[in-house]
Write an enzyme that holds these catalytic residues in place. Sequence first.
Site, short mmCIF file in Angstrom:
data_model
loop_
_atom_site.label_atom_id
_atom_site.label_comp_id
_atom_site.label_asym_id
_atom_site.label_seq_id
_atom_site.Cartn_x
_atom_site.Cartn_y
_atom_site.Cartn_z
N CYS A 90 3.48 0.42 -2.30
CA CYS A 90 4.72 -0.04 -1.68
C CYS A 90 4.63 -1.55 -1.40
O CYS A 90 4.48 -2.33 -2.33
CB CYS A 90 5.04 0.78 -0.43
N HIS A 199 6.10 5.57 -2.65
CA HIS A 199 5.11 6.12 -1.72
C HIS A 199 4.36 7.24 -2.42
O HIS A 199 4.77 8.40 -2.40
CB HIS A 199 5.79 6.62 -0.44
N GLU A 201 1.73 8.70 -1.65
CA GLU A 201 1.20 9.72 -0.72
C GLU A 201 2.27 10.74 -0.33
O GLU A 201 1.94 11.79 0.23
CB GLU A 201 0.62 9.04 0.52
#
Length: 219
Positions: A90, A199, A201
């Site tokens: 990011c 993102h 994750e």
Amino acid sequence: MTQRVAVIDPGSGNLASVLRAFEKAAEDNEIDVQVKVVTSAADLRMADRIVLPGQGAFAACRRGLDALPGVVDALEDRVRGHGVPFLGICVGMQLMATRGLEHGETPGLGWIPGTVAPMDPKGPDGLPLPLPQMGWNELSFEEGFHPVLDLVRPGDQVYFVHSFAFEAEDPEDVIATTDYGGPVAAIIARGNLAGLQFHVEKSGPIGLRMLANFLRWEP
């Protein structure tokens, strides 16, 4: 031998989720790693792989990084000097640019020439699309082009939240795009550097696959 993965804390970024995602990716793929959130140059100098997450504004993330004594110099030494694999996530990806234009002009790390500029997306009707770009969106890329994308397929979706985009000076540094009123840089890479605008994750099994790929990557 256990890999030491350093996740830098620049004062922003979903560090707990990033840590858990790396641990899950390593466990699922039987990769022996020790993942640690770090704020010191000494920890970076011991790392086998380095990750820089970030969220929020470019300028604030750069200030947070600069506030960690010796960390930027250690990054230059380990990543640029010794070729340690690096992953930006990011705003951590955006900081690899020459400069960012959010809240004024702020210098980036200057590792991949380019500018992080405000997005101005338009729909097919010519009307502005909402910002930030938020939600799941497809990746477009050439299969087999980069190890970070192994076993990922064009059209796979990942989770974005951003209003500024990386405009690379060299188009070859952009290895995957997404479409939001036109192509937007989604993944950049050069040498031992890789950056993900989304993102990873929060991107489910596809995100975990990319993290496992990064842990195996030998640039």
